[in-house]
Design a protein around this motif. Structure first.
Motif, PDB file in Angstrom:
ATOM      1  N   ILE A 138       8.335   8.497   5.254  1.00 37.36           N
ATOM      2  CA  ILE A 138       8.093   7.902   6.566  1.00 37.36           C
ATOM      3  C   ILE A 138       6.609   7.951   6.929  1.00 37.36           C
ATOM      4  CG2 ILE A 138       8.561   8.209   9.043  1.00 37.36           C
ATOM      5  CD1 ILE A 138      11.384   9.086   8.278  1.00 37.36           C
ATOM      6  N   GLN A 139       5.887   8.921   6.359  1.00 43.31           N
ATOM      7  CA  GLN A 139       4.466   9.075   6.661  1.00 43.31           C
ATOM      8  C   GLN A 139       3.605   8.016   5.971  1.00 43.31           C
ATOM      9  OE1 GLN A 139       3.349  13.083   5.636  1.00 43.31           O
ATOM     10  NE2 GLN A 139       5.120  13.964   6.669  1.00 43.31           N
ATOM     11  N   TYR A 140       4.204   7.317   4.989  1.00 38.40           N
ATOM     12  CA  TYR A 140       3.441   6.338   4.218  1.00 38.40           C
ATOM     13  C   TYR A 140       3.707   4.917   4.698  1.00 38.40           C
ATOM     14  CZ  TYR A 140       2.431   9.938   0.700  1.00 38.40           C
ATOM     15  OH  TYR A 140       1.997  11.068   0.050  1.00 38.40           O
ATOM     16  N   GLY A 141       2.631   4.110   4.772  1.00 36.97           N
ATOM     17  CA  GLY A 141       2.747   2.682   4.988  1.00 36.97           C
ATOM     18  C   GLY A 141       2.292   1.988   3.723  1.00 36.97           C
ATOM     19  N   LEU A 142       2.905   0.859   3.374  1.00 41.93           N
ATOM     20  CA  LEU A 142       2.621   0.228   2.082  1.00 41.93           C
ATOM     21  C   LEU A 142       2.359  -1.251   2.259  1.00 41.93           C
ATOM     22  CD1 LEU A 142       2.583   0.556  -1.044  1.00 41.93           C
ATOM     23  CD2 LEU A 142       5.034   0.048  -1.001  1.00 41.93           C
ATOM     24  N   MET A 150      -2.171  -0.977  -0.999  1.00 42.11           N
ATOM     25  CA  MET A 150      -2.808  -0.240   0.079  1.00 42.11           C
ATOM     26  C   MET A 150      -1.755   0.700   0.656  1.00 42.11           C
ATOM     27  SD  MET A 150      -5.903  -1.303   0.033  1.00 42.11           S
ATOM     28  CE  MET A 150      -6.512  -0.585   1.565  1.00 42.11           C
ATOM     29  N   ILE A 151      -1.952   1.993   0.480  1.00 41.42           N
ATOM     30  CA  ILE A 151      -0.968   2.982   0.907  1.00 41.42           C
ATOM     31  C   ILE A 151      -1.569   3.817   2.029  1.00 41.42           C
ATOM     32  CG2 ILE A 151       0.505   4.898   0.210  1.00 41.42           C
ATOM     33  CD1 ILE A 151       0.355   3.866  -2.645  1.00 41.42           C
ATOM     34  N   LYS A 152      -0.984   3.691   3.215  1.00 43.37           N
ATOM     35  CA  LYS A 152      -1.454   4.446   4.366  1.00 43.37           C
ATOM     36  C   LYS A 152      -0.719   5.774   4.436  1.00 43.37           C
ATOM     37  CE  LYS A 152      -2.181   4.174   9.364  1.00 43.37           C
ATOM     38  NZ  LYS A 152      -1.963   3.373  10.589  1.00 43.37           N
ATOM     39  N   GLU A 153      -1.476   6.842   4.479  1.00 40.96           N
ATOM     40  CA  GLU A 153      -0.938   8.194   4.557  1.00 40.96           C
ATOM     41  C   GLU A 153      -1.536   8.870   5.787  1.00 40.96           C
ATOM     42  OE1 GLU A 153      -0.628  12.203   1.762  1.00 40.96           O
ATOM     43  OE2 GLU A 153      -1.862  10.510   1.154  1.00 40.96           O
ATOM     44  N   GLY A 154      -0.782   8.839   6.888  1.00 43.41           N
ATOM     45  CA  GLY A 154      -1.343   9.344   8.139  1.00 43.41           C
ATOM     46  C   GLY A 154      -2.472   8.430   8.591  1.00 43.41           C
ATOM     47  N   THR A 155      -3.656   8.977   8.740  1.00 46.53           N
ATOM     48  CA  THR A 155      -4.817   8.178   9.143  1.00 46.53           C
ATOM     49  C   THR A 155      -5.655   7.743   7.942  1.00 46.53           C
ATOM     50  OG1 THR A 155      -6.116  10.210   9.459  1.00 46.53           O
ATOM     51  CG2 THR A 155      -4.948   9.333  11.382  1.00 46.53           C
TER      52      THR A 155
END
Length: 212
Positions: A138-142, A150-155
């Motif tokens: 859930i903490q990751y955006g893809l 592009m993998i978002k991990e928190g900020t």
């Protein structure tokens, strides 16, 4: 006689509410005995067949569901398929031939009866570990691009090139991205993940793995 375990762990909860569905009373009692050995598992209902359980299950208060497959009125597999959002499952069965069907519906594990309590404990532990993975996912955006992710991990935003990925691993409804420097967990299942990638970049060599 075949039984599977379904799990839906709510964030922050201390106990799992369990429901047992089995038309054989003695086998149902034996499962309940094994369940009672875990302090975080609480049996909140017990049913003779899936149809009797539907109204209770629809309340959304069931976290862990034990279901026999070979039952009157509806099989356990058909019952699972009828649920709009079926949770992860672990089969416990005397029938090894159901293994393929189990994995087709994203089974976490497949246990043969008579149930070994220690083996069941490992299956439950593996289930809990998968929910920890879910929390991390859930903490990751893809975001998919042609040659990289592009993998978002928190900020933090990580740029991961496709050629850096060693392999992809299926974890029920999640996918682990393995690179030499770091691993990532995404909310995509492996099939959907591969569908988003350029063709011929990865080869699925197993139901749970794809390699570059």
């Amino acid at each position: 006689m075949t039984i599977f375990i379904l799990v839906n762990l709510h964030p922050g909860m201390k106990n799992l509410n369990c429901v047992v569905i089995d038309d054989h009373r003695l086998e149902r009692m034996l499962l309940e005995e094994y369940i009672s050995r875990h302090s975080f598992l609480k049996i909140v209902a017990s049913f003779h067949n899936p149809v009797e359980s539907l109204d209770f299950i629809k309340k959304g208060t069931t976290d862990l569901l034990f279901v026999d497959v070979d039952m009157p009125l509806m099989s356990g597999i058909d019952f699972l398929k009828s649920l709009p959002n079926p949770p992860p499952c672990i089969f416990v069965t005397v029938h090894p031939e159901y293994a393929i069907d189990a994995f087709d519906i994203q089974a976490i594990d497949y246990l043969l009866k008579p149930v070994n309590p220690e083996r069941l404990d490992k299956a439950i532990q593996r289930t809990l570990e998968l929910f920890e993975i879910k929390e991390k996912a859930i903490q990751y955006g893809l975001h998919f691009e042609k040659d990289f992710l592009m993998i978002k991990e928190g900020t933090t935003v990580n740029k991961v090139y496709l050629h850096e990925i060693l392999y992809l691993e299926a974890l029920t409804n999640y996918t682990k991205i393995v690179t030499p420097g770091k691993n990532y967990i995404t909310l995509n299942n492996l099939k959907n993940f591969l569908d988003e990638l350029p063709k011929n970049k990865f080869l699925r060599i197993h139901r749970s793995y794809a390699v570059a």
